[in-house]
Motif scaffolding. Structure first.
Motif, PDB file in Angstrom:
ATOM      1  N   GLY A  27     -28.565  -3.494  21.900  1.00 16.71           N
ATOM      2  CA  GLY A  27     -27.943  -4.220  23.001  1.00 16.71           C
ATOM      3  C   GLY A  27     -26.909  -5.197  22.480  1.00 16.71           C
ATOM      4  N   TYR A  28     -25.946  -5.481  23.295  1.00 14.42           N
ATOM      5  CA  TYR A  28     -24.850  -6.368  22.895  1.00 14.42           C
ATOM      6  C   TYR A  28     -25.353  -7.780  22.602  1.00 14.42           C
ATOM      7  N   ASP A  29     -26.160  -8.334  23.508  1.00 14.52           N
ATOM      8  CA  ASP A  29     -26.608  -9.719  23.357  1.00 14.52           C
ATOM      9  C   ASP A  29     -27.496  -9.924  22.139  1.00 14.52           C
ATOM     10  N   ALA A  30     -28.296  -8.925  21.792  1.00  8.98           N
ATOM     11  CA  ALA A  30     -29.232  -9.064  20.676  1.00  8.98           C
ATOM     12  C   ALA A  30     -28.584  -8.840  19.313  1.00  8.98           C
ATOM     13  N   ARG A  49     -12.366 -12.522   9.193  1.00  9.31           N
ATOM     14  CA  ARG A  49     -10.958 -12.302   8.818  1.00  9.31           C
ATOM     15  C   ARG A  49     -10.324 -11.263   9.745  1.00  9.31           C
ATOM     16  N   HIS A  50     -11.144 -10.398  10.298  1.00  5.40           N
ATOM     17  CA  HIS A  50     -10.652  -9.331  11.170  1.00  5.40           C
ATOM     18  C   HIS A  50     -10.815  -9.645  12.658  1.00  5.40           C
ATOM     19  N   TYR A  51     -11.882 -10.349  13.014  1.00  3.26           N
ATOM     20  CA  TYR A  51     -12.220 -10.556  14.432  1.00  3.26           C
ATOM     21  C   TYR A  51     -12.648 -11.991  14.676  1.00  3.26           C
ATOM     22  N   GLY A  52     -12.303 -12.501  15.846  1.00  4.53           N
ATOM     23  CA  GLY A  52     -12.706 -13.849  16.215  1.00  4.53           C
ATOM     24  C   GLY A  52     -14.166 -13.944  16.604  1.00  4.53           C
ATOM     25  N   ASP A  53     -14.703 -12.877  17.191  1.00  2.00           N
ATOM     26  CA  ASP A  53     -16.113 -12.835  17.582  1.00  2.00           C
ATOM     27  C   ASP A  53     -16.521 -11.373  17.766  1.00  2.00           C
ATOM     28  N   LYS A  54     -17.774 -11.147  18.073  1.00  2.00           N
ATOM     29  CA  LYS A  54     -18.269  -9.772  18.150  1.00  2.00           C
ATOM     30  C   LYS A  54     -17.648  -8.997  19.313  1.00  2.00           C
ATOM     31  N   ARG A  55     -17.263  -9.684  20.355  1.00  2.00           N
ATOM     32  CA  ARG A  55     -16.630  -9.015  21.488  1.00  2.00           C
ATOM     33  C   ARG A  55     -15.313  -8.363  21.082  1.00  2.00           C
ATOM     34  N   GLU A  56     -14.575  -9.031  20.192  1.00  2.00           N
ATOM     35  CA  GLU A  56     -13.263  -8.526  19.799  1.00  2.00           C
ATOM     36  C   GLU A  56     -13.327  -7.181  19.088  1.00  2.00           C
ATOM     37  N   TYR A 110     -17.718   2.736  25.747  1.00  2.00           N
ATOM     38  CA  TYR A 110     -17.719   2.581  27.203  1.00  2.00           C
ATOM     39  C   TYR A 110     -19.119   2.248  27.715  1.00  2.00           C
ATOM     40  N   ALA A 111     -20.147   2.872  27.146  1.00  7.69           N
ATOM     41  CA  ALA A 111     -21.525   2.597  27.562  1.00  7.69           C
ATOM     42  C   ALA A 111     -21.906   1.144  27.283  1.00  7.69           C
ATOM     43  N   VAL A 112     -21.479   0.630  26.144  1.00  8.87           N
ATOM     44  CA  VAL A 112     -21.760  -0.773  25.814  1.00  8.87           C
ATOM     45  C   VAL A 112     -21.063  -1.689  26.822  1.00  8.87           C
ATOM     46  N   ILE A 113     -19.806  -1.402  27.109  1.00 11.75           N
ATOM     47  CA  ILE A 113     -19.035  -2.251  28.029  1.00 11.75           C
ATOM     48  C   ILE A 113     -19.609  -2.220  29.434  1.00 11.75           C
ATOM     49  N   HIS A 116     -22.616  -4.522  30.333  1.00 12.87           N
ATOM     50  CA  HIS A 116     -22.498  -5.971  30.163  1.00 12.87           C
ATOM     51  C   HIS A 116     -21.366  -6.498  31.049  1.00 12.87           C
ATOM     52  N   ALA A 117     -21.697  -7.363  31.998  1.00  9.83           N
ATOM     53  CA  ALA A 117     -20.722  -7.823  32.997  1.00  9.83           C
ATOM     54  C   ALA A 117     -19.503  -8.504  32.375  1.00  9.83           C
ATOM     55  N   ALA A 118     -19.707  -9.359  31.383  1.00 11.01           N
ATOM     56  CA  ALA A 118     -18.573 -10.064  30.772  1.00 11.01           C
ATOM     57  C   ALA A 118     -17.639  -9.093  30.063  1.00 11.01           C
ATOM     58  N   LEU A 119     -18.202  -8.043  29.455  1.00 14.07           N
ATOM     59  CA  LEU A 119     -17.366  -7.040  28.802  1.00 14.07           C
ATOM     60  C   LEU A 119     -16.610  -6.207  29.825  1.00 14.07           C
ATOM     61  N   GLN A 120     -17.228  -5.944  30.964  1.00  9.38           N
ATOM     62  CA  GLN A 120     -16.536  -5.232  32.038  1.00  9.38           C
ATOM     63  C   GLN A 120     -15.321  -6.024  32.517  1.00  9.38           C
ATOM     64  N   GLU A 121     -15.498  -7.334  32.641  1.00 12.48           N
ATOM     65  CA  GLU A 121     -14.372  -8.188  33.052  1.00 12.48           C
ATOM     66  C   GLU A 121     -13.253  -8.128  32.024  1.00 12.48           C
ATOM     67  N   ARG A 122     -13.611  -8.154  30.761  1.00 11.13           N
ATOM     68  CA  ARG A 122     -12.597  -8.085  29.704  1.00 11.13           C
ATOM     69  C   ARG A 122     -11.862  -6.740  29.753  1.00 11.13           C
TER      70      ARG A 122
END
Length: 196
Positions: A27-30, A49-56, A110-113, A116-122
């Motif tokens: 899961g994304y949150d875990a 160095r590559h990403y600001g956070d895991k969402r990116e 796509y399944a991960v996004i 997760h509601a916040a990822l859908q918004e992104r």
């Protein structure tokens, strides 16, 4: 993680693959950045160095993806119609996406996004930005504003429809073929509209 090379070749691709695997498994949150870095065989410092956070990690390559649409429009001959420009942009982007990601990776992302509601918004924001970029490219190519806006929204709608069909379970059809079919269906639908 002592002794691990800070800049191992291909770390970006390994981080993306590791993130998708872990998001799918746990899961994304875990899933933490530390988990992703460890699975990819890099340090957390390398991750950042590559990403600001895991969402990116899920939205990496957005600029290149957008550029495939915009570049196809910019490279078209003068006088190309809005619909032909839209078709060129879709062809270029669908070819690029298939080569860069592949169906299985796109399906997993796509399944991960969608879970997760916040990822859908992104993801929706990414598509809105894409529509504006396509509209701007069409306008720069001489397409009138209203037509450019409608065509920009159309490109994103056709792409999204074809993409969701492409990643559907059991689908083996080519993304480009699916977008051609969706664009033809839309053109046919537009031909049935009568003015009120």
């Amino acid at each position: 993680m002592r002794g691990m090379a800070r800049w191992r070749p291909g770390s970006t691709g390994r981080l993306q693959q590791a993130a998708i695997e872990l998001f799918t498994e746990n899961g994304y949150d875990a899933t933490t950045v530390a988990d992703i870095a460890e699975r990819a065989g890099v340090t957390e410092r390398t991750f950042f160095r590559h990403y600001g956070d895991k969402r990116e990690v899920l939205f990496a390559g957005q600029q290149e993806f957008q550029a495939s649409f915009v570049g196809a429009i910019a490279d078209a001959p003068p006088g190309t119609t809005a619909m032909d420009l839209a078709a060129r942009a879709l062809d270029a982007a669908c070819h690029a996406l298939q080569e860069a990601r592949g169906r299985d990776r796109a399906r997993a992302r796509y399944a991960v996004i969608t879970a997760h509601a916040a990822l859908q918004e992104r993801e929706q924001l990414k598509l809105a930005v894409l529509a504006r970029a396509v509209t701007g490219a069409l306008s720069a190519h001489g397409i009138p504003d209203l037509r450019a806006r409608l065509a920009g929204d159309l490109v994103v709608s056709v792409f999204s429809t074809a993409f969701e069909r492409w990643i559907a379970p059991g689908t083996t059809r080519d993304l480009v073929d699916l977008q051609h079919e969706a664009l033809a269906e839309l053109a046919d639908l537009a031909g049935t509209v009568t003015a009120a």
